[in-house]
Design a protein around this motif. Structure first.
Motif, PDB file in Angstrom:
ATOM      1  N   MET A  17      48.308  36.314  51.875  1.00  0.00           N
ATOM      2  CA  MET A  17      47.017  36.186  51.192  1.00  0.00           C
ATOM      3  C   MET A  17      45.879  36.572  52.124  1.00  0.00           C
ATOM      4  SD  MET A  17      47.001  35.183  48.168  1.00  0.00           S
ATOM      5  CE  MET A  17      45.261  35.247  48.340  1.00  0.00           C
TER       6      MET A  17
ATOM      7  N   GLU B  63      56.592  35.077  42.345  1.00  0.00           N
ATOM      8  CA  GLU B  63      55.914  35.091  43.652  1.00  0.00           C
ATOM      9  C   GLU B  63      54.730  36.072  43.640  1.00  0.00           C
ATOM     10  OE1 GLU B  63      58.448  34.826  47.120  1.00  0.00           O
ATOM     11  OE2 GLU B  63      56.978  36.013  48.219  1.00  0.00           O
TER      12      GLU B  63
ATOM     13  N   GLN C 191      50.239  26.212  46.488  1.00  0.00           N
ATOM     14  CA  GLN C 191      51.204  27.304  46.348  1.00  0.00           C
ATOM     15  C   GLN C 191      52.491  26.849  45.643  1.00  0.00           C
ATOM     16  OE1 GLN C 191      51.826  28.918  50.240  1.00  0.00           O
ATOM     17  NE2 GLN C 191      52.778  27.069  51.059  1.00  0.00           N
TER      18      GLN C 191
ATOM     19  N   LEU D 145      52.558  31.389  51.191  1.00  0.00           N
ATOM     20  CA  LEU D 145      51.854  32.576  50.695  1.00  0.00           C
ATOM     21  C   LEU D 145      50.605  32.877  51.520  1.00  0.00           C
ATOM     22  CD1 LEU D 145      51.948  31.890  46.831  1.00  0.00           C
ATOM     23  CD2 LEU D 145      53.561  33.239  48.168  1.00  0.00           C
TER      24      LEU D 145
ATOM     25  N   TYR E  21      40.020  28.517  52.389  1.00  0.00           N
ATOM     26  CA  TYR E  21      40.809  29.023  51.269  1.00  0.00           C
ATOM     27  C   TYR E  21      42.301  28.920  51.572  1.00  0.00           C
ATOM     28  CZ  TYR E  21      41.903  31.396  46.992  1.00  0.00           C
ATOM     29  OH  TYR E  21      42.390  31.659  45.740  1.00  0.00           O
TER      30      TYR E  21
ATOM     31  N   VAL F 162      45.342  27.331  49.414  1.00  0.00           N
ATOM     32  CA  VAL F 162      46.609  28.031  49.129  1.00  0.00           C
ATOM     33  C   VAL F 162      47.777  27.114  49.490  1.00  0.00           C
ATOM     34  CG1 VAL F 162      48.082  29.993  49.750  1.00  0.00           C
ATOM     35  CG2 VAL F 162      45.637  30.342  49.427  1.00  0.00           C
TER      36      VAL F 162
ATOM     37  N   GLN G  76      50.798  35.080  44.127  1.00  0.00           N
ATOM     38  CA  GLN G  76      49.963  35.725  45.153  1.00  0.00           C
ATOM     39  C   GLN G  76      48.748  36.405  44.539  1.00  0.00           C
ATOM     40  OE1 GLN G  76      51.270  38.501  48.047  1.00  0.00           O
ATOM     41  NE2 GLN G  76      52.849  37.134  48.839  1.00  0.00           N
ATOM     42  N   ASP G  77      48.993  37.191  43.494  1.00  0.00           N
ATOM     43  CA  ASP G  77      47.874  37.890  42.854  1.00  0.00           C
ATOM     44  C   ASP G  77      46.910  36.896  42.219  1.00  0.00           C
ATOM     45  OD1 ASP G  77      49.008  40.170  43.699  1.00  0.00           O
ATOM     46  OD2 ASP G  77      49.591  40.945  41.743  1.00  0.00           O
TER      47      ASP G  77
ATOM     48  N   HIS H 101      40.251  33.934  44.439  1.00  0.00           N
ATOM     49  CA  HIS H 101      39.319  34.074  45.564  1.00  0.00           C
ATOM     50  C   HIS H 101      38.178  35.008  45.204  1.00  0.00           C
ATOM     51  CE1 HIS H 101      37.944  35.624  49.537  1.00  0.00           C
ATOM     52  NE2 HIS H 101      37.997  34.331  49.807  1.00  0.00           N
ATOM     53  N   ARG H 102      38.524  36.120  44.530  1.00  0.00           N
ATOM     54  CA  ARG H 102      37.488  37.086  44.138  1.00  0.00           C
ATOM     55  C   ARG H 102      36.526  36.481  43.112  1.00  0.00           C
ATOM     56  NH1 ARG H 102      41.495  41.876  43.034  1.00  0.00           N
ATOM     57  NH2 ARG H 102      41.917  42.534  45.158  1.00  0.00           N
TER      58      ARG H 102
ATOM     59  N   TYR I 239      56.881  30.792  37.675  1.00  0.00           N
ATOM     60  CA  TYR I 239      58.311  30.983  37.420  1.00  0.00           C
ATOM     61  C   TYR I 239      58.673  30.568  35.993  1.00  0.00           C
ATOM     62  CZ  TYR I 239      63.350  30.585  37.754  1.00  0.00           C
ATOM     63  OH  TYR I 239      64.696  30.712  37.524  1.00  0.00           O
TER      64      TYR I 239
ATOM     65  N   PHE J 291      46.205  33.857  43.363  1.00  0.00           N
ATOM     66  CA  PHE J 291      45.350  33.332  44.436  1.00  0.00           C
ATOM     67  C   PHE J 291      44.284  34.359  44.852  1.00  0.00           C
ATOM     68  CE2 PHE J 291      48.700  30.113  45.439  1.00  0.00           C
ATOM     69  CZ  PHE J 291      47.871  29.003  45.462  1.00  0.00           C
ATOM     70  N   LEU J 292      44.696  35.610  44.866  1.00  0.00           N
ATOM     71  CA  LEU J 292      43.758  36.659  45.260  1.00  0.00           C
ATOM     72  C   LEU J 292      42.628  36.804  44.232  1.00  0.00           C
ATOM     73  CD1 LEU J 292      43.862  38.624  47.681  1.00  0.00           C
ATOM     74  CD2 LEU J 292      44.691  40.349  46.110  1.00  0.00           C
TER      75      LEU J 292
ATOM     76  N   ARG K  72      30.393  39.438  47.214  1.00  0.00           N
ATOM     77  CA  ARG K  72      30.769  40.020  45.930  1.00  0.00           C
ATOM     78  C   ARG K  72      29.764  39.621  44.851  1.00  0.00           C
ATOM     79  NH1 ARG K  72      35.367  42.084  43.570  1.00  0.00           N
ATOM     80  NH2 ARG K  72      36.347  42.072  45.599  1.00  0.00           N
TER      81      ARG K  72
ATOM     82  N   LEU L 177      53.597  28.571  42.168  1.00  0.00           N
ATOM     83  CA  LEU L 177      54.854  29.330  42.099  1.00  0.00           C
ATOM     84  C   LEU L 177      55.740  28.810  40.965  1.00  0.00           C
ATOM     85  CD1 LEU L 177      56.537  31.537  43.543  1.00  0.00           C
ATOM     86  CD2 LEU L 177      57.594  29.726  44.878  1.00  0.00           C
TER      87      LEU L 177
END
Lengths: 185, 82
Positions: free
Chosen positions: B25, A48, A30, B21, A22, A26, A52-53, A59-60, A38, A55-56, B37, A34
């Motif tokens: 991360m 930014e 990235q 990042l 992962y 990223v 980040q959120d 992933h989830r 923007y 990518f998070l 999950r 970004l």
């Protein structure tokens, strides 16, 4: 050293819980994430955070990602939503800004021949006209032409169908020409 | 104005500087990973479905409510009190 893994393999590994895979995704995306954030959020700090959120969240949600589908548009849609939410909660309008005078065109030691041909006055004029357009028009033009996203990728980032991007592009270009006081070429 | 000018303009936009990042991360990634999950979501969905099915069948519903001592009171009108 083996050959670099493609997105499909990286996504499959990341789904199995491989954090290194992962991280490679990223690193690969990235920059575009970004810049997309923007253009929508209109603020570096929000962009930014949104990237980040994004990518998070991606992933989830990997377990829902359809195997074999392209990763980039899927990711950009998530990042763009994050950026849009931040812009809405801040209650402001995004606006484009040019680099300070004297700076080279972004990312290059020397601007590309095409970028160099665009004079400072013309750049100011174009950005001012773009900033007078609606958010939807400006975002569509910026994602498609500044980031060189395909129509399908632009559609994914905007959360609309590719056909809608085609018609929005055409209308937005017309409105931009009108703002510039130019006739269609 | 043409599309080539817009593409060229992209190089002059003041984009924020790209930062790595990945370290931030990595610190925030779920240690369970996406697969765990998915398993959790499937188990929860199956449990909810089982409860919904059980409550849709009257004898099962009565049995469950009796087990938890949650049965409602029944009012009967009689001529003479016992």
């Amino acid at each position: 050293m083996g050959r670099p893994l493609d997105d499909r393999e990286l996504v499959a590994r990341a789904k199995r819980g491989d954090a290194d895979a992962y991280e490679e995704l990223v690193h690969a995306y990235q920059g575009i994430a970004l810049r997309t954030a923007y253009l929508i959020a209109g603020n570096a700090a929000d962009a930014e955070e949104a990237a980040q959120d994004g990518f998070l969240k991606a992933h989830r949600s990997l377990w829902r990602f359809r195997p074999g589908a392209p990763f980039k548009p899927w990711l950009l849609r998530i990042v763009a939503n994050e950026a849009r939410n931040r812009r809405r909660s801040a209650g402001r309008r995004a606006a484009l800004a040019l680099q300070a005078a004297g700076e080279a065109a972004s990312g290059d030691a020397a601007p590309s021949p095409e970028a160099a041909l665009l004079g400072a006055e013309r750049r100011e004029e174009l950005v001012a006209a773009l900033n007078r357009l609606s958010d939807a028009d400006r975002e569509t033009l910026a994602l498609r032409y500044f980031l060189d996203l395909s129509e399908a990728e632009t559609a994914a980032a905007l959360g609309v169908r590719p056909g809608t991007v085609k018609s929005r592009l055409s209308r937005a270009l017309e409105r931009l020409r009108a703002e510039l006081g130019e006739e269609r070429e | 104005m043409n599309e080539r000018e817009l593409r060229a303009l992209g190089a002059w936009i003041d984009f924020p500087e790209e930062r790595d990042l990945a370290p931030a991360m990595r610190a925030r990634l779920s240690p369970r990973g996406p697969r765990r999950r998915r398993a959790l979501v499937l188990v929860l969905a199956a449990a909810l479905l089982a409860i919904a099915v059980a409550f849709a069948v009257r004898p099962a519903r009565s049995g469950i409510l009796r087990f938890f001592h949650l049965q409602g009171a029944t009012i009967e009108l009689v001529d003479k009190l016992p």
